[in-house]
Design an enzyme around this catalytic site. Sequence first.
Site, short mmCIF file in Angstrom:
data_model
loop_
_atom_site.label_atom_id
_atom_site.label_comp_id
_atom_site.label_asym_id
_atom_site.label_seq_id
_atom_site.Cartn_x
_atom_site.Cartn_y
_atom_site.Cartn_z
N CYS A 244 41.01 51.23 50.84
CA CYS A 244 40.80 52.45 51.63
C CYS A 244 42.12 53.09 52.04
O CYS A 244 42.58 52.92 53.16
CB CYS A 244 39.94 52.20 52.86
SG CYS A 244 39.39 53.76 53.57
N CYS B 280 36.56 58.61 50.50
CA CYS B 280 37.34 58.27 51.69
C CYS B 280 36.93 59.22 52.81
O CYS B 280 37.40 60.36 52.86
CB CYS B 280 38.82 58.39 51.39
SG CYS B 280 39.86 57.70 52.67
#
Length: 408
Positions: free
Chosen positions: A163, A343
């Site tokens: 991430c 994201c």
Amino acid sequence: MSHISYDIVIVGGGSAGSALAASVKKRAPSLTIAIIEPSDKHYYQPAWTLVGAGEFDVNKTVRPMAEAIPDGITWLQAAVTEFQPTEKQVVTDKLGTIQYTQLVVAAGLKLNWEGIKGLTETLGKNGVTSNYRFDLAPYTWQLVQQLESGEAIFTQPPMPIKCAGAPQKALYLSCAEWQGKNRLGHIKASFYSSTPALFGVKEYVEPLMQYIRRYKVNLNLNSTLVEVDGPAKTAWFNVKDADGNVTRISKPFDLLHVVPPQTALDFLKQSPLVNADGWVEVDQHSLQHVRYPEVFGVGDCTSTPNAKTAAAARKQVVIAAENLLAQREGKALPSRYDGYGSCPLTVEKGKIILAEFGYGGKIVPTFPWDSTKPRRSAWLLKKYVLPWLYWNLMLKGREWLARCGACG
């Protein structure tokens, strides 16, 4: 208990491994499938950013591993110590040798806390925290609430990391809290990133820069955290200039949010399954191993050049499930992974820029909207919908949105 045999062995019981087991079992109920996973807990890590902002209960991000393992799947609570792909078997620390017809490696990656000098000794105290750990995300929120003035530093290590937006999420949510309490004028927030750009997909850079300016963040690119002295409240960075020259600088802090460097797992690095960097070497579209056709890889441990997110894993498990079942029957592999990753960038309390992109930085939105705009609906999706979807659909083999996107 040596020489147990299964049709499919999955190494790793995290997001990718458990979801893949569920997807395969749904398609082929008669197959014997085992997950090899030493941990007795399963974490929903995407919510830790919200925990660090006081927006999510950390206890709702963890469940017993036994609850996450899908129905009909055998859980072997052990750790793999060796891969022997020519013999189609793995060696474990507690259960001896496990044989397979097909293998899926879904082992995740290593958070290398030791890669920053002095960090492990000061994590969780002296104002040093990280949303990348279950036990530290609540400490982030505690520090954010307590800080009334001073220097707040947020860091991002070299890629690849899981991430890639998470380091910024901590920055934006903290700044939003301080702005709401009229403290931002007394708190100086700085972001030090090893990367040469704020975000890897160019279309999202300017929308994010608007928040950098809004929160008056001191932005430092090509700057890598290398050492921390917690008691002295000092951090050191290696800063690279345009010519590649590196200078070391020191910065004082009152709050330091660290994202650790991340590498391939040690037990994988020593295996014949990996490339030179230690990642499981698979074809980026089929997710099949390039040298061992009965081996597949999903999630953070693979060599695929996508963003390492739960969203990517969600999409990959469908591709891998279909392809490994085709391989099993000697058929052509039907499915191709496009590099999808998502994201959800939490740029303020209640708004998210839902960045969705595939290989080559191509924007691949799930919803019919401009994905560079911050939206309330994306916040509701991340905070309320995706955690429920994760526990109740993704880990159960129900693939809602798995072919077209958003989850992370």
